[in-house]
Design a protein around this motif. Sequence first.
Motif, PDB file in Angstrom:
ATOM      1  N   VAL A  75       0.782  -1.275  -0.165  1.00 15.09           N
ATOM      2  CA  VAL A  75      -0.137  -0.065   0.006  1.00 15.09           C
ATOM      3  C   VAL A  75       0.800   1.247   0.130  1.00 15.09           C
ATOM      4  O   VAL A  75       0.727   2.163  -0.578  1.00 15.09           O
ATOM      5  CB  VAL A  75      -1.005   0.060   1.158  1.00 15.09           C
ATOM      6  N   VAL A  76       1.919   1.268   0.809  1.00 17.87           N
ATOM      7  CA  VAL A  76       2.687   2.435   0.848  1.00 17.87           C
ATOM      8  C   VAL A  76       3.362   2.769  -0.442  1.00 17.87           C
ATOM      9  O   VAL A  76       3.425   3.902  -0.905  1.00 17.87           O
ATOM     10  CB  VAL A  76       3.898   2.130   1.807  1.00 17.87           C
ATOM     11  N   ASP A  77       3.598   1.893  -1.307  1.00 18.60           N
ATOM     12  CA  ASP A  77       4.123   2.076  -2.555  1.00 18.60           C
ATOM     13  C   ASP A  77       3.280   2.671  -3.612  1.00 18.60           C
ATOM     14  O   ASP A  77       3.614   2.978  -4.683  1.00 18.60           O
ATOM     15  CB  ASP A  77       4.894   0.969  -3.154  1.00 18.60           C
ATOM     16  N   GLY A 133      -5.494   1.449   5.295  1.00 15.04           N
ATOM     17  CA  GLY A 133      -5.621   2.752   5.771  1.00 15.04           C
ATOM     18  C   GLY A 133      -4.362   3.820   6.210  1.00 15.04           C
ATOM     19  O   GLY A 133      -4.055   4.707   5.831  1.00 15.04           O
ATOM     20  N   ALA A 134      -3.931   3.117   7.195  1.00 16.00           N
ATOM     21  CA  ALA A 134      -2.639   3.672   7.838  1.00 16.00           C
ATOM     22  C   ALA A 134      -1.481   3.845   6.793  1.00 16.00           C
ATOM     23  O   ALA A 134      -0.725   4.766   6.681  1.00 16.00           O
ATOM     24  CB  ALA A 134      -2.244   3.039   9.107  1.00 16.00           C
ATOM     25  N   ALA A 135      -1.289   2.863   6.122  1.00 14.77           N
ATOM     26  CA  ALA A 135      -0.181   2.786   5.218  1.00 14.77           C
ATOM     27  C   ALA A 135      -0.316   3.783   4.203  1.00 14.77           C
ATOM     28  O   ALA A 135       0.690   4.408   3.729  1.00 14.77           O
ATOM     29  CB  ALA A 135       0.169   1.294   4.611  1.00 14.77           C
ATOM     30  N   ALA A 136      -1.501   3.903   3.781  1.00 13.92           N
ATOM     31  CA  ALA A 136      -1.897   4.869   2.605  1.00 13.92           C
ATOM     32  C   ALA A 136      -1.465   6.254   2.984  1.00 13.92           C
ATOM     33  O   ALA A 136      -1.042   7.103   2.280  1.00 13.92           O
ATOM     34  CB  ALA A 136      -3.327   4.718   2.204  1.00 13.92           C
ATOM     35  N   ALA A 137      -1.856   6.590   4.477  1.00 10.62           N
ATOM     36  CA  ALA A 137      -1.361   7.844   4.892  1.00 10.62           C
ATOM     37  C   ALA A 137       0.125   8.038   5.197  1.00 10.62           C
ATOM     38  O   ALA A 137       0.831   8.955   5.197  1.00 10.62           O
ATOM     39  CB  ALA A 137      -2.052   8.114   5.978  1.00 10.62           C
TER      40      ALA A 137
END
Length: 562
Positions: free
Chosen positions: A40-42, A161-165
Amino acid sequence: MSEKAVPENAVPENPARASPADRRAWWGLVAISLGVSLVVVDFTIVNVVMPPIIDDLELSAFGAQWIQESYAIVLAALLLVMGRLSDILGARRLFMVGTVVFGLASVAAAVSPTGELLIAGRIAQGVGGAIVMPTSLALLNLTFRGPDRGKAFAVWGSTIGAAAAVGPLLGGRLADYSWRWAFGINIAVVVLILVGVMRFLRPSLRRPGRIDAGGAVASVLGLGLLAFALIEGRNYGWWEPRKDFGPFGDGTGLSVVPVSLIVAVVCLALFLFLQVRRTRGNGTAPLMDTSLFAIKSFSTGNLATLVIALAEFGMLAVLPLWLQYALGYSPLRTGLLVFVVAVGSFFASGASFGMAERIGPLGLVRIGLALEAAGLPVFGLLADRDSQWWVIAIALFLYGMGVGFATARITDVVLADVPPWQAGQGSGIQSAARQLGSALGIAVLTSTFFTALASDLSHRLVRLGTPGATADQLSSAVSDSAGAMISGLGNDPRTASAADAARDAMSHAVRISGWTCAALLVLGMLATFLVPRPGQGTRQRGGRQPAEAASNAAIDAGRLHT
């Protein structure tokens, strides 16, 4: 230890007799969550580090677009295939393979000397991500039961949700050193994930079989072309061409996007036809067991997942642009503010543990959607080029809490009645629904945002006395640059008023985006009322289902263990 093969008609575990998860399983959940975080972070980290990438590799706008989008397209196209492979090869084994692929692809991206090689690295990352997402869900479905299962899915969903942020925050910090660290940092996380999985997760059962090759080709082409069309519609034109793409362009008067959509629909219709035949027949097992959709909680839950995903990540695609180009925030400050979404998501995840037994997963999903719908209208009402950071933070905290409740628990709702032996397929379908919803949401929100920006800016420039043709040309240039031109306009006293108009127009576009997302979340709320209560979503047995008598006999004999 290797994955153990089991007969076609066997189930790995009787959920009614499942014991509470031990401490090792919870440490395994940490490893799984880290894997999901990488994927998700990427998605979001690249948005912040793209300017230095363009400068360093001397990329064209076309190349920059593909560095961002190739990852999402490949990921969406391969999800169903990887879900089926998870059942055949074993979720634990395939999760580790996907993690290694993702790590090696990240290294390749980090050392890429050209834009073409960086795009190739991003495509390889998409392959790894497509393996990790459905296998992570399958591992949760096989490892946790009862109340522990709901908690595990809450952590998994909150991680998304957290990783997207976290992506923009991490990208903003690493941009101070080198954009290459945005990819290179992944290798350390990969090592932690592999150690955690090998130490704390038991080998999972596998069911020998073959991949439906025809279905796989139709699925990959259909989902890939659909994702391409949704993402690139604004870039190439939804009907009339804005840019040439191979034989499509000014010479044909037709954009590549509608052609991609038509071919995608044909491929997906063929895929569905093949899967229905495979499910009813006795030959090769289907890539997507259509009998799963006889489980009402699964079919209606996936509909709700798709609609919810439309709104949840679309706003995060446009918000950093507004913060940086209209409000003048630095990449790091933008990342810190967006990180409030992660804080709200984790806060909601912890709170949901104590609420789950009283309210149930479906109730928590509805609470989450209500919180998201409460946070987004703040942008619809108050977004302005002079907006205070604390107002934005409050809205993002509410939004993050909603993501923590809704995204965390919708997966639990969808997979509640899916048999463990079909966990891989069920997880792949649910991941595909989420990913396609996200792609559609990003396409809708970015198209809405940039269309509103260009239209409103043109009107503002005309009111300032700019000739109509010049106003249209300048507003299109600002929109095509995603707002990056605003700072340059502001630095020139002759165009300072145009820069202020552009900031106001961008704020206007954010207000429209806020209301659009809120409306989509209301639709998602309505979709949840189609989902049956727990225990009422079980399908009628039929088609290619395991024989229940054989399954019970296997359980009673105590022969099957994970």
